[in-house]
Each structure stands twice: as structure tokens, then as C-alpha cells.
Enzyme design. Structure first.
Site, PDB file in Angstrom:
ATOM      1  N   GLU A 137     -12.515  33.702  41.219  1.00  0.00           N
ATOM      2  CA  GLU A 137     -11.434  32.983  41.915  1.00  0.00           C
ATOM      3  C   GLU A 137     -10.679  32.037  40.982  1.00  0.00           C
ATOM      4  O   GLU A 137     -11.122  31.759  39.857  1.00  0.00           O
ATOM      5  CB  GLU A 137     -11.991  32.195  43.105  1.00  0.00           C
ATOM      6  CG  GLU A 137     -12.951  31.083  42.693  1.00  0.00           C
ATOM      7  CD  GLU A 137     -12.958  29.920  43.672  1.00  0.00           C
ATOM      8  OE1 GLU A 137     -11.880  29.381  43.998  1.00  0.00           O
ATOM      9  OE2 GLU A 137     -14.060  29.511  44.082  1.00  0.00           O
ATOM     10  N   LYS A 148     -22.070  22.990  49.298  1.00  0.00           N
ATOM     11  CA  LYS A 148     -22.202  21.571  48.931  1.00  0.00           C
ATOM     12  C   LYS A 148     -22.462  20.725  50.153  1.00  0.00           C
ATOM     13  O   LYS A 148     -21.941  21.015  51.226  1.00  0.00           O
ATOM     14  CB  LYS A 148     -20.876  21.103  48.345  1.00  0.00           C
ATOM     15  CG  LYS A 148     -20.826  21.091  46.878  1.00  0.00           C
ATOM     16  CD  LYS A 148     -19.698  20.185  46.412  1.00  0.00           C
ATOM     17  CE  LYS A 148     -19.510  20.392  44.936  1.00  0.00           C
ATOM     18  NZ  LYS A 148     -18.503  21.382  44.632  1.00  0.00           N
TER      19      LYS A 148
HETATM   20  N1  PSU Z   1     -16.471  24.261  46.863  1.00  0.00           N
HETATM   21  C1  PSU Z   1     -16.772  23.953  45.598  1.00  0.00           C
HETATM   22  N2  PSU Z   1     -15.847  24.160  44.618  1.00  0.00           N
HETATM   23  C2  PSU Z   1     -14.610  24.691  44.908  1.00  0.00           C
HETATM   24  C3  PSU Z   1     -14.334  25.039  46.263  1.00  0.00           C
HETATM   25  C4  PSU Z   1     -15.286  24.816  47.193  1.00  0.00           C
HETATM   26  O1  PSU Z   1     -17.852  23.480  45.319  1.00  0.00           O
HETATM   27  O2  PSU Z   1     -13.792  24.857  43.989  1.00  0.00           O
HETATM   28  C5  PSU Z   1     -13.013  25.670  46.596  1.00  0.00           C
HETATM   29  C6  PSU Z   1     -13.179  27.204  46.735  1.00  0.00           C
HETATM   30  O3  PSU Z   1     -12.008  27.835  46.257  1.00  0.00           O
HETATM   31  C7  PSU Z   1     -13.284  27.380  48.243  1.00  0.00           C
HETATM   32  C8  PSU Z   1     -12.340  26.303  48.725  1.00  0.00           C
HETATM   33  O4  PSU Z   1     -12.923  28.666  48.688  1.00  0.00           O
HETATM   34  O5  PSU Z   1     -12.561  25.201  47.866  1.00  0.00           O
HETATM   35  C9  PSU Z   1     -12.568  25.936  50.176  1.00  0.00           C
HETATM   36  O6  PSU Z   1     -11.530  25.114  50.598  1.00  0.00           O
HETATM   37  P1  PSU Z   1     -11.377  24.774  52.154  1.00  0.00           P
HETATM   38  O7  PSU Z   1     -12.550  23.928  52.503  1.00  0.00           O
HETATM   39  O8  PSU Z   1     -10.072  24.045  52.262  1.00  0.00           O
HETATM   40  O9  PSU Z   1     -11.361  26.106  52.859  1.00  0.00           O
END
Ligand code: PSU
Ligand code: MN
Length: 309
Positions: free
Chosen positions: A27, A161
Site C-alpha cells: 500500500e 493498533k
Molecule cells: N494503521 C497503521 N498504519 C497505517 C494505517 C493504519 O498502523 O498507515 C493506514 C492504512 O493505510 C489503513 C488506514 O488502511 O490507515 C486506515 O485508515 P482509516 O482508519 O481512516 O480507515
């Protein structure tokens, strides 16, 4: 599906997919919004190298000026790592990026969808999104979970996390029918730590066993979901859950104080955690991403072998 004007698959990736050789999707939100420069671009390059060293072709995914790219060159990685105004794009943002000719770094959800369009089955990342703490009132649940429910790609992560509600995330994945496999551990990991207090929904102990699960999921049973593969951070790189927990609680309090909501929540919390741990969390993040890339490549190799590739 191969290349088109809006879905640009590099010849190397298209050729590997077409001839049944292993490919690992990567990604780009982690590059543009997850880590500071220049660590982000160094990480992106290193992770591609690790995938190659384990016998698979890497395919980093992003939207650049309205075209969805599967496989990026070095200059494109650098652009994502440095450019201002790179949108954080989940699946629903892809049409907007294409229609307006914009540049976006893809989240787990958007990367899964583009990987699937290009015929890629295995994807490595750091952490997946999930159910946010307080979601009972905010309804903030990552579209990563929706995508896992509907797109047949295996996502290798270090778990969820604790900026998120791990228990509710696991409940949601169960409801959505998404298999959750923990690699070689009895406990679901919480990104920086191998522990979360939640047992592994299912445990498998090798890339070959995980590949057999993917084969059973898609090729034997014909299920159409993704598969979440949680790969715990190596012991030597772990940050104890109670240590990181304090930092995360402070970051969550600031989130409320600043009134940050919506898609800015995750990047804000990630940046605060890095700031408060003076780079220690960044080192752990790098270690777990490397580990996930290696395991994902081994899974991709084992899975294509099962398909006779
Ligand atoms: N969690 C992490 N590192 C990240 C992300 C999540 O520890 O970089 C990023 C990933 O790209 C994940 C996104 O798909 O954040 C999720 O964002 P949201 O909670 O807005 O869906
Ligand atoms: Mn959200």
C-alpha cells in the site's frame, strides 16, 4: 484484467500474474501518511527488495494524476513520499481521483480493491484499520473491514493498533465472515506488541499452512471474502503493551481536545505516537513491515505453487 488507460499495471507485474507467478501488493498510505520522509521512501524500497529476496514480485499501488498504478518505479515512490496534497484514498475515493485526475495514496481498502482488479491475491502492510474506540457514538469503522468482507485478497498485517478497539474489530470481522489467522501465536497481536489480551481466532504456523487456508477459502469453498493474516512483530522489536498504551491514551485525549474526526483520525494518532516515543515506535513499525513483507512473499510463493504455478 491487464492494463488500461486508468488501470496501469507494470509489464513485470502483469506478466507474473498472467503466468501464475507470486506477486505481493503493497500500500501507499503508509508511505504518504504513515511515516516521515525520508524513512518512508527508504522503507518502500526496502520492502520491495524483501519481497523480491523471498521470490515474489512487489507491486506498490497508488493513484497518480487520475491513473491507478499497480507497480511503481523509483521516481513514483519518491513522489508519493514527498509531494504535498497527496490524498489519503479509501475505496470510495478511487472514482474521484480518476475523474479529477488527482493523486492519492491508497489505504488497505483501496489497495485491496486495485490488487484484486489486477489479479493479485496477497498483500503486505503494517496495520489494518478497524473499529475506533468510541465507535458506538461516532460510528467510525474503517472501510478496510468492508473491503475485507467483499474482496478476495489476503492481507498480512501486524494486527490492529490499540488506537482502535481491538475487541470490537475482531467482533466485526467475525460478523463479516472474514477469516482471521494468527501466524505462529495463540494471541492476536496489537501492532507494536505481540499481545492484546484477545486469543487468536485461528492459528497457523507456517506460510505453507496459510497458503493451504487461502486455497481452501477461494478455490475449494469458493468464498469471496478477504483473509486477515496477523503476523506478530518479532520479539526483539516489540514495545510492551503497557508502555505504548500510555502514549496512545494521551494521543486519544488530544484527538478529542482538537476535535479531529473522520479520515484524519488515524494519521493524527499515528503521528502523535511517533512524536511521543521519539522514534522508537517508528523503528518497531519498520521492523514489523519488513517481517510482514517476508511472510507475505512466502505465502504468495506457497499459494501459487498449490495452484500449479
Ligand atoms: N494503521 C497503521 N498504519 C497505517 C494505517 C493504519 O498502523 O498507515 C493506514 C492504512 O493505510 C489503513 C488506514 O488502511 O490507515 C486506515 O485508515 P482509516 O482508519 O481512516 O480507515
Ligand atoms: Mn475512519
Amino acid at each position: 484484467m491487464t492494463s488500461s488507460p486508468t488501470l496501469v499495471v507494470t509489464p513485470e507485474v502483469a506478466d507474473a500474474v498472467g503466468s501464475g507467478r507470486p506477486v505481493v501488493a503493497l500500500e501507499s498510505t503508509i508511505i504518504s501518511h504513515g511515516m516521515p520522509y525520508p524513512t518512508n521512501v527508504e522503507m518502500a524500497r526496502e520492502v520491495e527488495r524483501i519481497v523480491r529476496d523471498h521470490g515474489a514480485v512487489p507491486a506498490t499501488i497508488a493513484a497518480l494524476e487520475g491513473r491507478c498504478h499497480v507497480g511503481l518505479d523509483d521516481a513514483q515512490l519518491e513522489q508519493l513520499a514527498t509531494a504535498d496534497g497527496v490524498v489519503k484514498a479509501t475505496t470510495r475515493d478511487l472514482p474521484w481521483l480518476v475523474a479529477t485526475g488527482s493523486t492519492g495514496a491508497t489505504t488497505v481498502a483501496a489497495t485491496m480493491r486495485l490488487a484484486a482488479l489486477a489479479g493479485i491475491k496477497v498483500f503486505a502492510t503494517g496495520g489494518i484499520g478497524g473499529v475506533h474506540r468510541g465507535a458506538a457514538t461516532t460510528m467510525d469503522v474503517s472501510a478496510d473491514l468492508t473491503e475485507l468482507a467483499s474482496t478476495p485478497v489476503a492481507v498480512v498485517s501486524a494486527g490492529v493498533k490499540s488506537i482502535l478497539d481491538i475487541g470490537l474489530t475482531l467482533e466485526r470481522l467475525e460478523t463479516l465472515g472474514v477469516p482471521v489467522i494468527v501466524h505462529a501465536s495463540d494471541e492476536f497481536p496489537s501492532f507494536y506488541s505481540r499481545h492484546s489480551g484477545f486469543p487468536a481466532p485461528r492459528r497457523l504456523d507456517s506460510p505453507a499452512a496459510i497458503a493451504a487456508h487461502l486455497h481452501a477459502t477461494w478455490d475449494v469453498l469458493g468464498l469471496t471474502t478477504g483473509v486477515s493474516i496477523a503476523n506478530p512483530i518479532p520479539v526483539a522489536d516489540e514495545i510492551p503493551a503497557h508502555e505504548i498504551g500510555r502514549v496512545i491514551d494521551e494521543a486519544l485525549a488530544e484527538l478529542d481536545a482538537f476535535g479531529i474526526v473522520g479520515q484524519d483520525v488515524t494519521p493524527f494518532l499515528l503521528a502523535k505516537v511517533v512524536e511521543r516515543t521519539e522514534g522508537r515506535s517508528l523503528a518497531a513499525n519498520l521492523a514489523l513491515v519488513r517481517h510482514n513483507a517476508a511472510v507475505a512473499a512466502q505465502v504468495a510463493v506457497a499459494y501459487t505453487a498449490l495452484l500449479g504455478g
